[in-house]
Design an enzyme around this catalytic site. Sequence first.
Site, PDB file in Angstrom:
ATOM      1  N   ARG A 130       1.326  -0.889  -0.002  1.00 47.58           N
ATOM      2  CA  ARG A 130      -0.030  -0.594  -0.008  1.00 47.58           C
ATOM      3  C   ARG A 130       0.913   1.210   0.004  1.00 47.58           C
ATOM      4  NH1 ARG A 130      -5.198   1.289   4.095  1.00 47.58           N
ATOM      5  NH2 ARG A 130      -5.858  -0.009   2.130  1.00 47.58           N
TER       6      ARG A 130
ATOM      7  N   HIS B  91      -7.448   1.053  -6.249  1.00 43.53           N
ATOM      8  CA  HIS B  91      -7.799  -0.150  -5.155  1.00 43.53           C
ATOM      9  C   HIS B  91      -8.386  -1.447  -6.066  1.00 43.53           C
ATOM     10  CE1 HIS B  91      -7.824  -1.078  -1.380  1.00 43.53           C
ATOM     11  NE2 HIS B  91      -8.668  -0.349  -1.241  1.00 43.53           N
TER      12      HIS B  91
ATOM     13  N   GLN C 274      -9.777  -3.563  -3.150  1.00 43.18           N
ATOM     14  CA  GLN C 274     -11.680  -3.317  -2.865  1.00 43.18           C
ATOM     15  C   GLN C 274     -12.974  -3.834  -3.566  1.00 43.18           C
ATOM     16  OE1 GLN C 274     -11.948  -2.234   0.183  1.00 43.18           O
ATOM     17  NE2 GLN C 274     -14.432  -2.137  -0.753  1.00 43.18           N
TER      18      GLN C 274
ATOM     19  N   ASP D  50     -17.065   7.065  -1.703  1.00 44.46           N
ATOM     20  CA  ASP D  50     -15.999   6.768  -0.576  1.00 44.46           C
ATOM     21  C   ASP D  50     -15.764   8.250  -0.207  1.00 44.46           C
ATOM     22  OD1 ASP D  50     -13.861   5.833   0.567  1.00 44.46           O
ATOM     23  OD2 ASP D  50     -12.856   6.064  -1.481  1.00 44.46           O
TER      24      ASP D  50
ATOM     25  N   CYS E 204     -16.547   1.501   0.293  1.00 42.52           N
ATOM     26  CA  CYS E 204     -15.314   0.545   0.852  1.00 42.52           C
ATOM     27  C   CYS E 204     -14.594   0.876   2.584  1.00 42.52           C
ATOM     28  CB  CYS E 204     -13.775   1.522  -0.062  1.00 42.52           C
ATOM     29  SG  CYS E 204     -13.258   2.965   0.166  1.00 42.52           S
TER      30      CYS E 204
ATOM     31  N   ARG F 159     -13.852  -9.076   1.570  1.00 37.79           N
ATOM     32  CA  ARG F 159     -12.471  -8.703   1.487  1.00 37.79           C
ATOM     33  C   ARG F 159     -11.475 -10.199   1.874  1.00 37.79           C
ATOM     34  NH1 ARG F 159     -10.058  -3.209   1.452  1.00 37.79           N
ATOM     35  NH2 ARG F 159      -8.594  -4.320   0.466  1.00 37.79           N
TER      36      ARG F 159
HETATM   37  N1  NVA Z   1      -9.820   6.106  -1.185  1.00 37.75           N
HETATM   38  C1  NVA Z   1      -9.895   5.925  -0.064  1.00 37.75           C
HETATM   39  C2  NVA Z   1      -9.882   4.505   0.216  1.00 37.75           C
HETATM   40  C3  NVA Z   1      -9.489   4.486   1.544  1.00 37.75           C
HETATM   41  C4  NVA Z   1      -9.725   2.758   2.192  1.00 37.75           C
HETATM   42  C5  NVA Z   1      -8.625   6.406  -0.043  1.00 37.75           C
HETATM   43  O1  NVA Z   1      -7.693   6.488  -0.548  1.00 37.75           O
HETATM   44  O2  NVA Z   1      -7.683   6.871   1.852  1.00 37.75           O
HETATM   45  N1   CP Z   2     -11.289   0.152   2.805  1.00 34.35           N
HETATM   46  C1   CP Z   2      -9.877  -0.552   2.701  1.00 34.35           C
HETATM   47  O1   CP Z   2      -8.775  -0.187   2.105  1.00 34.35           O
HETATM   48  O2   CP Z   2     -10.117  -0.501   4.254  1.00 34.35           O
HETATM   49  P1   CP Z   2      -8.698   0.090   4.782  1.00 34.35           P
HETATM   50  O3   CP Z   2      -8.184   1.191   4.798  1.00 34.35           O
HETATM   51  O4   CP Z   2      -9.041   0.119   6.316  1.00 34.35           O
HETATM   52  O5   CP Z   2      -7.700  -1.517   4.302  1.00 34.35           O
END
Ligand code: NVA
Ligand code: CP
Length: 307
Positions: free
Chosen positions: A105, A132, A135, A221, A261, A289
């Site tokens: 990540r 993502h 997801q 989101d 998500c 997930r």
């Molecule tokens: N769009 C959000 C998703 C978190 C799971 C982010 O990138 O922070």
């Molecule tokens: N939806 C998702 O990826 O959640 P986290 O940021 O908690 O991993």
Amino acid sequence: MATTRHFLQLKDLTREELDYVFERTRIIKARFKAYQRHWPLQDRTLVMIFEKASTRTRLSFEAGMHQLGGSAIYLNTRDSQLGRGEPVEDAAEVISRMSDIVMIRTYEQGIIERFASHSRVPVINGLTNEYHPCQILADIFTFIEHRGPIQGRTVAWVGDSNNVCNTWLQAAEIFGFRVHVSTPPGYEIEPERAGLHGREHFREFADPMEAVRGADLVTTDVWTSMGFEAENEERMRDFADWQVDGEMMRAARPDALFMHCLPAHRGEEVAAEVIDGPHSVVWDEAENRLHTQKALMEFLLLGRVND
Ligand code: NVA
Ligand code: CP
């Protein structure tokens, strides 16, 4: 020797392969629910590298790898050499000699691409600024579980044109559905950044009420994604009219699903009556997930299996 497969974007797997992963997800989920041991990845090691925070992604990968018979190691940039300037390429060479599969990540998609190009083992995108894919794997599996095939359906995306939105747009091309997108002015989607082939699978709407009209699925989101915190105040103002509320859900199909998500902010991108209401499948979505990623890891490491 077979070439190493990575999952850096949803389209790294073909439609047929994604369908296979869903087929395996159903089997793996059923075994998990029945407390049946399923250990195809015994003695395999997953390394998880986090440059941003996570609850679901860490938990689902770590628990998932244990449930498949393997083990998982968590690394973050704060207390590893990754945060002290070791080149991504060097890290990839070393980490991939000591493990069997890697999940990352991070920020720019370019970072994960550089890592993958120097990795001996499969690399999975656990979220970047651009995508993502894990997801959307879970989201589409959840839609199919509740409503059947997603092909030909309409998904409404209300809010920021972020990593999750980009991945929905890619999914629409792969699975043959439409995405109706409504973002505030200045936050429009960028088809090149989403890695799209054309424009026929999405439509943009200035008015979010028009985007959700007749939709089979409404999704949104956070207004401020990780890495964009400096813009938070400005975004709160710009997105104020893009909250998914009860009125919006009533404009969608009567049997429309609501997904997010997570983590969610009630009273910002979604009203409590929606996320906690009868259309919402967010807890199934989060649970899936785990199951979809177990099937994904099995596929990337073992290919197609017959058991
Ligand atoms: N769009 C959000 C998703 C978190 C799971 C982010 O990138 O922070
Ligand atoms: N939806 C998702 O990826 O959640 P986290 O940021 O908690 O991993």
